[in-house]
Design a protein around this motif. Sequence first.
Motif, PDB file in Angstrom:
ATOM      1  N   PRO A  83       0.834  -1.217   0.000  1.00  0.00           N
ATOM      2  CA  PRO A  83       0.000   0.000   0.000  1.00  0.00           C
ATOM      3  C   PRO A  83       0.862   1.258   0.000  1.00  0.00           C
ATOM      4  N   LEU A  84       0.290   2.360  -0.465  1.00  0.00           N
ATOM      5  CA  LEU A  84       1.030   3.617  -0.571  1.00  0.00           C
ATOM      6  C   LEU A  84       1.596   4.079   0.761  1.00  0.00           C
ATOM      7  N   SER A  85       0.812   3.938   1.831  1.00  0.00           N
ATOM      8  CA  SER A  85       1.281   4.411   3.136  1.00  0.00           C
ATOM      9  C   SER A  85       2.534   3.664   3.578  1.00  0.00           C
ATOM     10  N   GLN A  86       2.587   2.377   3.291  1.00  0.00           N
ATOM     11  CA  GLN A  86       3.745   1.588   3.662  1.00  0.00           C
ATOM     12  C   GLN A  86       4.920   1.817   2.713  1.00  0.00           C
ATOM     13  N   GLN A  87       4.606   2.203   1.478  1.00  0.00           N
ATOM     14  CA  GLN A  87       5.671   2.551   0.544  1.00  0.00           C
ATOM     15  C   GLN A  87       6.486   3.723   1.078  1.00  0.00           C
ATOM     16  N   ALA A  88       5.813   4.707   1.690  1.00  0.00           N
ATOM     17  CA  ALA A  88       6.505   5.872   2.251  1.00  0.00           C
ATOM     18  C   ALA A  88       7.428   5.453   3.391  1.00  0.00           C
ATOM     19  N   THR A  89       6.969   4.527   4.233  1.00  0.00           N
ATOM     20  CA  THR A  89       7.779   4.047   5.350  1.00  0.00           C
ATOM     21  C   THR A  89       9.015   3.313   4.846  1.00  0.00           C
ATOM     22  N   LEU A  90       8.825   2.483   3.840  1.00  0.00           N
ATOM     23  CA  LEU A  90       9.949   1.742   3.261  1.00  0.00           C
ATOM     24  C   LEU A  90      10.945   2.696   2.621  1.00  0.00           C
ATOM     25  N   LEU A  91      10.457   3.683   1.902  1.00  0.00           N
ATOM     26  CA  LEU A  91      11.335   4.649   1.238  1.00  0.00           C
ATOM     27  C   LEU A  91      12.201   5.385   2.254  1.00  0.00           C
ATOM     28  N   ALA A  92      11.600   5.800   3.375  1.00  0.00           N
ATOM     29  CA  ALA A  92      12.354   6.515   4.410  1.00  0.00           C
ATOM     30  C   ALA A  92      13.488   5.650   4.960  1.00  0.00           C
ATOM     31  N   ALA A  93      13.215   4.361   5.182  1.00  0.00           N
ATOM     32  CA  ALA A  93      14.250   3.458   5.697  1.00  0.00           C
ATOM     33  C   ALA A  93      15.384   3.295   4.681  1.00  0.00           C
ATOM     34  N   LEU A  94      15.036   3.208   3.392  1.00  0.00           N
ATOM     35  CA  LEU A  94      16.052   3.050   2.361  1.00  0.00           C
ATOM     36  C   LEU A  94      16.902   4.309   2.214  1.00  0.00           C
ATOM     37  N   GLN A  95      16.260   5.467   2.314  1.00  0.00           N
ATOM     38  CA  GLN A  95      16.996   6.726   2.167  1.00  0.00           C
ATOM     39  C   GLN A  95      17.917   6.977   3.352  1.00  0.00           C
ATOM     40  N   ASN A  96      17.408   6.735   4.557  1.00  0.00           N
ATOM     41  CA  ASN A  96      18.177   7.035   5.767  1.00  0.00           C
ATOM     42  C   ASN A  96      19.141   5.922   6.149  1.00  0.00           C
ATOM     43  N   ARG A  97      18.910   4.719   5.592  1.00  0.00           N
ATOM     44  CA  ARG A  97      19.713   3.551   5.936  1.00  0.00           C
ATOM     45  C   ARG A  97      19.695   3.305   7.435  1.00  0.00           C
ATOM     46  N   GLN A  98      18.534   3.594   8.015  1.00  0.00           N
ATOM     47  CA  GLN A  98      18.299   3.375   9.441  1.00  0.00           C
ATOM     48  C   GLN A  98      16.885   2.866   9.644  1.00  0.00           C
ATOM     49  N   ILE A  99      16.712   2.038  10.675  1.00  0.00           N
ATOM     50  CA  ILE A  99      15.387   1.569  11.050  1.00  0.00           C
ATOM     51  C   ILE A  99      15.228   1.710  12.560  1.00  0.00           C
TER      52      ILE A  99
END
Length: 480
Positions: free
Chosen positions: A260-276
């Motif tokens: 879903p789109l909302s989870q796509q945003a969460t995944l993108l943030a983790a990939l960009q920041n390289r942090q979880i």
Amino acid sequence: MKQAGSILIVDDNLDVLIAAQLLLKQHYQTVVTTDNPFDIEKMINEQKIEVILLDMNFNHDAISGQEGFYWLKSILAQDSSVVVVLMTAYGDIQLAVDAIKAGASDFIAKPWKNEQLLAVIAAGFAHAQDKQKVEKLTRKTLGLNHALKGKNFDFLGQSSAMQQVFNTIKKAAETDANILITGESGTGKELAAHAVHLASNRSDEAFISLDMGSIATSLFESELFGHKKGAFTDAKADRTGRFELAHEGSLFLDELGNLPLSQQATLLAALQNRQITPVGGTKPIDVNIRLICATNENLPQAVYENRFRQDLLYRINTVEIRLPPLRERVDDIPLLTEYYLEHFSRKYKRNLSIEPDDMNLLCQYAWPGNVRELAHVIERSVILSDCGVLDVCSVIGANTTTKTEKEAIDEGTNLPDISIKNEIDTGIDNRVYDCFNLEILEQRAVRAALKHHQGNVTQAAKALGLTRGAMYRRLKKHDL
């Protein structure tokens, strides 16, 4: 030079706090204090505390040490990796023994000797490092047991289409570029992801996979990022997420188009920041992964329809690998068939071979389910076949419907030759072509051949291009 590490000193006596802090900050990078034990939980959450020097009595004239035991239990329940050193002005041997039994690393009496306190704290940091390693290994082992699947099949192919795929994989694997694998369902996208990982410089590290279409929305962050004990109702223990499990290795996210789109945003943030950050946690964790994604969706079309984020698509498909469907790599069918026949014969302790007519049938079939369907057909055939010879006809006929003659001609698919050569005046009902079910077709062809040759099995088998053994199996199957 100061050593890396963080210490929290908890005591209601300000003179003790100042004296301990002045001594310890000469040797360690971070030394914080509080005179209120109710601040401990907040301070542990806000920063990584490794060692706590904890007073055992906070009420005036208290000497029992019960308060210290209470806060010790509370600290270890919150973060079991923290090492606690208890201290009191009323030291005795039994109290020290009870403190160690309760989970304390050590026990020191006040007033202390500076050398003694430094030695106790140094031992505490060594213990903390050991605890962290064991806890991390335990969590990772549990996570790997949950995440890893059974043995994967080999990624095979000899056709020109697959040689192009192998060449792209070789080039992409030499880098850490994110890879998007596309193709129809059953074409072997996870096998291709494994091939990328094994050809990369991360091959000695973990390969972690997750089917994005199979996880509930409420568990998305927990699956990817992990969670802390008590973060939600069923969080009975800390859990390591797939990102952390794949640290230094490869993370494979299958069926990404279902996200879903909302989870796509969460995944993108983790990939960009390289942090979880685990669910229920406050401290971000750095991750270093090689991301491989797969989908059978048309993601550019999904972007156009506002079902997929364009920025996420740019992030995941630095290199795109398209896997051809099995109908575009017919040359690979004999190779794959022999591979799966050997695998499943060994698994089910059978000794089977395949005859040319059955192999031709497999090559002529359209395989809408691609390699996955082929593997399934071979497995079922191995289980159900008799007489030491693989019989795929009944499995395909009973479970699948091939294309109609018109559809096959339109798509250029070769139909099986059912002319029974020129020897048979075929009175086969043309309605067979309306559904083109192989089992019905086979039954009628066998019956027509027997009728034409007046029941002579040898001549009927020869007309059909079958061996006598194959002919007898079909007579038995169709009760003719």
